[in-house]
Design a protein around this motif. Structure first.
Motif, PDB file in Angstrom:
ATOM      1  N   ARG A 134     -26.178  14.366 -17.089  1.00 16.79           N
ATOM      2  CA  ARG A 134     -25.807  13.779 -15.811  1.00 16.79           C
ATOM      3  C   ARG A 134     -26.134  14.739 -14.684  1.00 16.79           C
ATOM      4  N   PRO A 135     -26.571  14.211 -13.542  1.00 20.57           N
ATOM      5  CA  PRO A 135     -26.862  15.095 -12.412  1.00 20.57           C
ATOM      6  C   PRO A 135     -25.627  15.883 -11.991  1.00 20.57           C
ATOM      7  N   ALA A 151     -31.429  19.181 -16.785  1.00 19.71           N
ATOM      8  CA  ALA A 151     -32.453  19.262 -17.825  1.00 19.71           C
ATOM      9  C   ALA A 151     -33.643  20.116 -17.409  1.00 19.71           C
ATOM     10  N   THR A 152     -33.925  20.133 -16.108  1.00 17.93           N
ATOM     11  CA  THR A 152     -35.121  20.840 -15.629  1.00 17.93           C
ATOM     12  C   THR A 152     -34.825  21.907 -14.586  1.00 17.93           C
ATOM     13  N   SER A 194     -36.259  15.248 -14.171  1.00 12.80           N
ATOM     14  CA  SER A 194     -36.293  14.081 -15.052  1.00 12.80           C
ATOM     15  C   SER A 194     -35.537  12.886 -14.472  1.00 12.80           C
ATOM     16  N   LEU A 195     -34.994  13.032 -13.279  1.00 17.11           N
ATOM     17  CA  LEU A 195     -34.225  11.962 -12.637  1.00 17.11           C
ATOM     18  C   LEU A 195     -35.155  11.115 -11.775  1.00 17.11           C
ATOM     19  N   GLU A 216     -30.481   5.060 -13.634  1.00 15.35           N
ATOM     20  CA  GLU A 216     -29.982   5.600 -14.897  1.00 15.35           C
ATOM     21  C   GLU A 216     -28.748   6.469 -14.674  1.00 15.35           C
ATOM     22  N   ALA A 217     -28.737   7.201 -13.566  1.00 15.00           N
ATOM     23  CA  ALA A 217     -27.582   8.048 -13.246  1.00 15.00           C
ATOM     24  C   ALA A 217     -26.456   7.250 -12.596  1.00 15.00           C
TER      25      ALA A 217
END
Length: 259
Positions: A5-6, A26-27, A106-107, A128-129
């Motif tokens: 999750r962000p 993630a990144t 990746s968002l 998605e978030a």
């Protein structure tokens, strides 16, 4: 399992702007949503230790973009802005229109053109978030002032939020929560959910907090500008229940302008 999750940091800017940083764990990519004030954004980056890679601009108004040159000089972040903003946004690297997709690591976010407050306004919807960055289109308990175009245009923009999942988290560009709550109570004084929300807003303010972000479920239950189909709000502006929601919205917005 890695965090997906962000990560979000909100912070005050200027007199009533809300600054937002969003980081993809993630990144490590990180975006500022607008740059109302360079010092506040840079301070938030120092406090979090995050590295800014992107600036996502919602619209061209100075209180949302004036900090871009200083922040970009410090971070070399990529500036993405609405195509309709023209040259009003400084140091733009990429422009976006309705239907485009922007990524922060990746968002991924769909770009919605949401005019009404101004012609070039966009919203970034990270499906998605479950997060929407609504800028000055939709506020907690309120909506933006109509500065360009007829009010019906802003109503159409706001209506786009209504089908989203109730748990959608909405970030807005300003803290107008208490003044919005006072107007909402004047328009719909018998709304129990609204009374509770207004009390919560007062408590949050006393504790140095603000009700940003909000959720779509909360706004659908308490925000008069999303409730233009409700008979009570039609009656509040002197229209018959079942009146055209765009007409109810227009009357509400004009009332708020004078409130």
């Amino acid at each position: 399992m890695p965090e997906t999750r962000p990560q979000i940091r909100t912070f005050p800017c200027r007199s009533d702007n809300i600054g937002v940083l969003m980081r993809d764990p993630a990144t490590g990519a990180c975006a500022a949503i607008d740059v109302p004030e360079a010092a506040a954004v840079l301070r938030a980056l120092d406090e979090t230790g995050w590295t800014l890679t992107d600036i996502l601009v919602t619209h061209r108004h100075g209180d949302h973009v004036e900090g871009i040159p200083e922040v970009k000089a410090r971070t070399r972040a990529r500036v993405t802005a609405p195509a309709r903003s023209g040259s009003a946004v400084p140091q733009v690297d990429a422009t976006v229109r309705e239907g485009d997709v922007v990524t922060v690591g990746s968002l991924a976010a769909a770009v919605w053109e949401t005019p009404g407050h101004c012609d070039d306004h966009v919203t970034y919807w990270f499906e998605e978030a479950g997060i929407a960055f609504a800028g000055d289109t939709l506020f907690t308990l309120g909506c933006g002032r109509v500065l360009e175009g007829p009010p019906q245009v802003l109503w159409r923009s706001l209506s786009r939020f209504l089908p989203l999942p109730d748990e959608t988290v909405i970030y807005s560009g300003h803290d107008y929560v208490l003044s919005n709550a006072r107007f909402a109570l004047a328009a719909e004084p018998e709304n129990r959910n609204l009374k509770d929300r207004a009390a919560l807003a007062e408590k949050a303010k006393a504790e140095g907090r603000v009700l940003v972000p909000t959720t779509l479920a909360e706004e659908k239950a308490t925000n008069p500008f999303l409730r233009a189909t409700e008979p009570a709000l039609a009656r509040a502006v002197g229209l018959e229940p079942g009146a055209d929601p765009a007409a109810v919205f227009t009357a509400l917005r004009e009332w708020k302008n004078r409130f």
